[in-house]
Design an enzyme around this catalytic site. Structure first.
Site, PDB file in Angstrom:
ATOM      1  N   GLU A 113       1.306  -9.821 -17.814  1.00 21.30           N
ATOM      2  CA  GLU A 113       0.979  -9.016 -16.618  1.00 21.30           C
ATOM      3  C   GLU A 113       0.232  -7.731 -16.963  1.00 21.30           C
ATOM      4  O   GLU A 113      -0.389  -7.130 -16.098  1.00 21.30           O
ATOM      5  CB  GLU A 113       2.223  -8.695 -15.803  1.00 21.30           C
ATOM      6  N   HIS A 130       9.372 -30.395 -27.185  1.00 25.29           N
ATOM      7  CA  HIS A 130       9.174 -31.268 -26.005  1.00 25.29           C
ATOM      8  C   HIS A 130       7.858 -30.959 -25.319  1.00 25.29           C
ATOM      9  O   HIS A 130       7.793 -30.886 -24.099  1.00 25.29           O
ATOM     10  CB  HIS A 130      10.355 -31.096 -25.046  1.00 25.29           C
ATOM     11  N   TRP A 150      -4.133  -1.819  -1.343  1.00 25.05           N
ATOM     12  CA  TRP A 150      -4.067  -2.850  -2.367  1.00 25.05           C
ATOM     13  C   TRP A 150      -4.442  -4.166  -1.710  1.00 25.05           C
ATOM     14  O   TRP A 150      -3.653  -4.711  -0.953  1.00 25.05           O
ATOM     15  CB  TRP A 150      -2.664  -2.912  -2.951  1.00 25.05           C
ATOM     16  N   LYS A 198       5.944  -9.638 -19.482  1.00 25.00           N
ATOM     17  CA  LYS A 198       5.379  -8.333 -19.862  1.00 25.00           C
ATOM     18  C   LYS A 198       3.983  -8.519 -20.455  1.00 25.00           C
ATOM     19  O   LYS A 198       3.025  -7.852 -20.093  1.00 25.00           O
ATOM     20  CB  LYS A 198       6.274  -7.653 -20.905  1.00 25.00           C
ATOM     21  N   CYS A 223       0.854  -1.186   0.000  1.00 20.94           N
ATOM     22  CA  CYS A 223       0.000   0.000   0.000  1.00 20.94           C
ATOM     23  C   CYS A 223       0.885   1.229   0.000  1.00 20.94           C
ATOM     24  O   CYS A 223       2.082   1.158   0.125  1.00 20.94           O
ATOM     25  CB  CYS A 223      -0.869  -0.016   1.255  1.00 20.94           C
ATOM     26  N   LYS A 268       3.454  -2.492  -7.628  1.00 19.07           N
ATOM     27  CA  LYS A 268       4.820  -2.277  -8.108  1.00 19.07           C
ATOM     28  C   LYS A 268       5.856  -2.947  -7.225  1.00 19.07           C
ATOM     29  O   LYS A 268       6.845  -3.461  -7.708  1.00 19.07           O
ATOM     30  CB  LYS A 268       5.115  -0.781  -8.171  1.00 19.07           C
ATOM     31  N   ASN A 315       0.583  -0.404   6.374  1.00 19.66           N
ATOM     32  CA  ASN A 315       1.018  -1.211   5.238  1.00 19.66           C
ATOM     33  C   ASN A 315       1.731  -2.406   5.827  1.00 19.66           C
ATOM     34  O   ASN A 315       2.677  -2.245   6.590  1.00 19.66           O
ATOM     35  CB  ASN A 315       1.973  -0.392   4.361  1.00 19.66           C
ATOM     36  N   GLY A 316       1.266  -3.606   5.549  1.00 24.43           N
ATOM     37  CA  GLY A 316       1.917  -4.800   6.098  1.00 24.43           C
ATOM     38  C   GLY A 316       0.877  -5.833   6.509  1.00 24.43           C
ATOM     39  O   GLY A 316      -0.279  -5.765   6.110  1.00 24.43           O
ATOM     40  N   ARG A 366       1.238   1.933  -6.279  1.00 25.99           N
ATOM     41  CA  ARG A 366       1.526   0.913  -5.248  1.00 25.99           C
ATOM     42  C   ARG A 366       0.270   0.171  -4.839  1.00 25.99           C
ATOM     43  O   ARG A 366       0.351  -0.893  -4.236  1.00 25.99           O
ATOM     44  CB  ARG A 366       2.135   1.583  -4.010  1.00 25.99           C
ATOM     45  N   GLU A 422      11.105 -12.874 -20.176  1.00 24.80           N
ATOM     46  CA  GLU A 422      10.736 -11.497 -19.838  1.00 24.80           C
ATOM     47  C   GLU A 422       9.633 -10.988 -20.751  1.00 24.80           C
ATOM     48  O   GLU A 422       8.678 -10.342 -20.313  1.00 24.80           O
ATOM     49  CB  GLU A 422      11.972 -10.595 -19.927  1.00 24.80           C
TER      50      GLU A 422
HETATM   51  C1  AGP Z   1       7.853  -7.174 -13.496  1.00 25.36           C
HETATM   52  O1  AGP Z   1       7.261  -6.462 -14.561  1.00 25.36           O
HETATM   53  C2  AGP Z   1       6.960  -7.187 -12.275  1.00 25.36           C
HETATM   54  N1  AGP Z   1       6.587  -5.874 -11.894  1.00 25.36           N
HETATM   55  C3  AGP Z   1       7.565  -7.989 -11.138  1.00 25.36           C
HETATM   56  O2  AGP Z   1       7.852  -9.284 -11.614  1.00 25.36           O
HETATM   57  C4  AGP Z   1       8.863  -7.411 -10.543  1.00 25.36           C
HETATM   58  O3  AGP Z   1       9.922  -7.538 -11.474  1.00 25.36           O
HETATM   59  C5  AGP Z   1       9.226  -8.216  -9.297  1.00 25.36           C
HETATM   60  O4  AGP Z   1       8.181  -8.057  -8.361  1.00 25.36           O
HETATM   61  C6  AGP Z   1      10.556  -7.776  -8.661  1.00 25.36           C
HETATM   62  O5  AGP Z   1      10.464  -6.442  -8.272  1.00 25.36           O
HETATM   63  P1  AGP Z   1      11.826  -5.698  -7.794  1.00 25.36           P
HETATM   64  O6  AGP Z   1      12.757  -5.664  -8.963  1.00 25.36           O
HETATM   65  O7  AGP Z   1      11.381  -4.339  -7.356  1.00 25.36           O
HETATM   66  O8  AGP Z   1      12.402  -6.502  -6.657  1.00 25.36           O
END
Ligand code: AGP
Length: 640
Positions: free
Chosen positions: A520, A536, A98, A517, A25, A635, A124-125, A50, A513
């Site tokens: 997500e 395979h 969140w 992208k 959050c 994030k 937050n937590g 966030r 990667e």
């Molecule tokens: C990647 O697009 C995502 N946002 C997520 O996988 C991110 O890379 C992962 O949570 C790691 O975050 P960080 O690099 O801030 O540790």
């Protein structure tokens, strides 16, 4: 049938429990002379990436009345509520939530009040023992308006506060927060206010980031510097178990045991403009287009032409110590783990040091055998990912030097690492990591060059790499010029139910990667594979509706990739190929070809990922997805 019913009830309970815990959050608090509400709203807007299920604020006016406003949905909903029903006062705390499961509701939004209604808290937590505490408070007659763990913490602090008599309200509030936090287990980043103590905010952190912003005649509390960077660039990054209390003129940092806690004032290393969206429609697109600059920043001042090597002073290791390294472990999550995989290939290729990637959450539990000459790196854009932080602490517990490759200056991972290198990418606001990936790979390339030149890498090879690294920003610019063309390709496949991403060697991680992208931000099924793995089992997914994206620059395995493309075409699967400019033979078999400039094979992921970032961005936008705030994500994942 009975088992089925048991399972259903368990799932319902699980969802309710998970619905109640506050994960990644945003928090911002203000105390000063200005009206708090506009400052808090602006801060929440900057923190919205966030978490964006609900938001709220509590503001104390001159009459010491604590006014609370909170609303489910986006920050705009809260703003509208406050426009209808304004709050006044120059001291306030606020929160953007969140949740993981279930609907966000007004009742579950923060702030939460204590039983008296005179204490407000944002959190937050995860308070892991909140059920036990709640049961005890319910027996004492407490009534809860939400089901969250955070409200229980508010009531607990209020209960302790009411039991302390005589002392000045500010001292009572500090003592109550301190005593209550001794009774909880879990993680917290909190801000607390009480109507008896106007112009006074108490904050504390354990496992969730919290920062003090130091202004002139005003002070701030925030979970992320982006919320306060437009007001001050002087920040104190609190450590775990720190407790802070602040007024408009001063602040005190102690620990939960009441002892003075050492702190340092840091400079926030980016400008407000960098945290703004500018002329771009989305932060993600802005950050994709920032990559020529962010890559430059990643290697600026770190290239040593005299030695045809790199300079990474932040590692804090002597040449002898670097030469003694016999094994390297790279830990990260998500995109960071993909960058780590490229790092593995680069370090083994250039320095011949056995290197392996550990998903951070696995590393901390897998207990892998590491010997004393193993060097551990943790890679993280935010520097707050709890799985990566836990891997760092596990590596240190076993006596290893753990070095960080981090973007956020002053973040927990940056501060707890035994050294490391910052990315210097500037804030990455978009939830989907883009520029942090290419900067992480750039820094890992510098590490591989440095280690290689201490071992078997020739000066010629070193000089070639230095030249190629310097050329990266210009080459990225040329790829970005194809954004409209890549958008046309995305539109061509807009109805695809899924997508395969395939690469070999240095571009196998690029395939992973690219798939991350795509999935997500557009929510379609997408998977990345080592291209040879297609036969395979993966090839069962090939169909005319499912495009296969091949990341296949002209390298040692190019012809192998061409054969795999043929296998897909033989099954009428559409093929999008990312390859090196000049090799037009692929146009004979691929449906779409995106060209990237010639580049050293080690560095090719830095270029080949750009078309994948643009492809996923345009695809998701065309499908009406919110690319900066994709559903279910946040994030920075600051819980396990
Ligand atoms: C990647 O697009 C995502 N946002 C997520 O996988 C991110 O890379 C992962 O949570 C790691 O975050 P960080 O690099 O801030 O540790």
């Amino acid at each position: 049938m009975t088992n089925f019913l048991i399972q259903c009830s368990f799932n319902r309970i699980l969802h309710r429990v998970l619905d109640l815990l506050e994960f990644m959050c945003g928090i911002i608090g203000y105390v000063g002379k200005a009206s708090a509400a506009p400052i808090l709203l602006e801060g929440l807007r900057r923190l919205e990436y966030r978490g964006y299920d609900s938001s709220g604020m509590a503001v104390m006016d001159a009459g010491n009345v604590l006014a609370t406003r909170k609303k489910s949905g986006r920050i705009a909903n809260l703003k509208a509520l406050i426009a209808e029903n304004p709050v006044s006062g120059s001291c306030g705390i606020s929160h953007t939530r969140w949740a993981t499961h279930g609907e966000a509701t007004d009742a579950n939004a923060h702030p939460h009040l204590d039983a008296s209604g005179r204490l407000a808290l944002v959190h937050n937590g995860v308070i892991e023992n909140y059920q036990t505490i709640k049961r005890r408070l319910l027996e004492e007659g407490h009534v809860f308006l939400s089901q969250t763990d955070s409200e229980v913490l508010a009531h607990l602090i209020g209960r302790v506060y009411d039991a302390i008599t005589g002392a000045d309200p500010r001292r009572r509030l500090v003592a109550a927060v301190r005593e209550a936090l001794k009774q909880v287990s879990g993680t917290y980043g909190i801000a607390v206010m009480h109507a008896d103590a106007p112009g006074f905010i108490v904050g504390a952190r354990l496992g969730s980031p919290l920062i003090v912003g130091l202004g002139k005649g005003e002070n701030f509390l925030a979970s992320d510097v982006s919320a306060i960077v437009s007001h001050t660039t002087n920040a104190v990054y609190l450590q775990d178990r720190d407790l802070v209390y602040l007024t408009e003129d001063e602040f005190t940092v102690e620990n939960v045991d009441g002892d003075e806690s050492a702190y340092e004032v840091s400079k926030i290393d980016f400008t407000p403009e960098q945290a703004e969206i500018g002329d771009f429609p989305h932060f993600m697109l802005k950050e994709i287009f920032e990559q020529p600059t962010s890559i430059q920043n990643a290697f600026r001042g770190r290239l040593n032409d005299d030695h045809a090597s790199a300079v990474l002073g932040g590692l804090g290791l002597t040449p002898r110590e670097l030469r003694d390294v016999e094994r390297i472990v790279l830990c990260g999550c998500g995109t960071a783990s993909h960058a780590a995989m490229v790092g593995e290939y680069m370090i083994e290729h250039l320095a011949r040091i056995p290197t392996e990637v550990e998903i951070a959450s696995e590393f901390r539990y897998r207990n892998p055998p590491l010997d004393k000459n193993t060097l551990v790196f943790v890679i993280s854009q935010s520097g707050e990912t709890i799985d990566t932080l836990s891997a760092l602490r596990e590596g240190q517990r076993k006596g290893h030097r753990v070095l960080g490759v981090v973007n956020s200056v002053g973040s927990t991972i940056a501060r707890e690492s035994d050294g490391g290198s910052y990315l210097h990418s500037g804030p990455e606001i978009g939830v989907a990591a883009t520029k942090s990936f290419t900067s992480q790979v750039t820094v890992l390339a510098l590490l591989a060059l440095l280690l290689g030149r201490m071992r078997h890498l020739s000066i010629d090879d070193g000089q070639r790499l230095l030249r190629e690294i310097r050329e990266l920003p210009g080459k990225v610019e040329r790829i970005l010029e194809q954004s409209d063309y890549i958008r046309e390709i995305a539109l061509k496949y807009i109805d695809a139910p899924g997508m395969l991403f395939l690469g070999r060697q240095f571009n196998y991680p690029t395939a992973l990667e690219g798939a991350l992208k795509m999935k997500e931000i557009s929510y379609i099924f997408a998977s990345g594979h080592a291209a040879a793995e297609l036969k395979h089992g993966v090839i069962a997914l090939v169909s005319p509706e499912v495009p296969s994206v091949f990341i296949m620059p002209k390298d040692a395995v190019y012809e192998k990739n061409v054969s795999t493309v043929e296998e897909v075409k033989a099954r009428r699967g559409p093929v999008i190929a990312v390859t090196t400019q000049g090799h037009t033979d692929l146009e004979r078999i691929a449906d779409d070809v995106i060209y990237i400039p010639e580049v050293h094979e080690c560095l090719s992921p830095i270029l080949s990922v750009i078309p994948l970032q643009l492809l996923s961005y345009h695809f998701a936008v065309a499908r009406g997805c919110d690319v900066d705030k994709p559903r279910n994500l946040a994030k920075s994942v600051t819980v396990e």
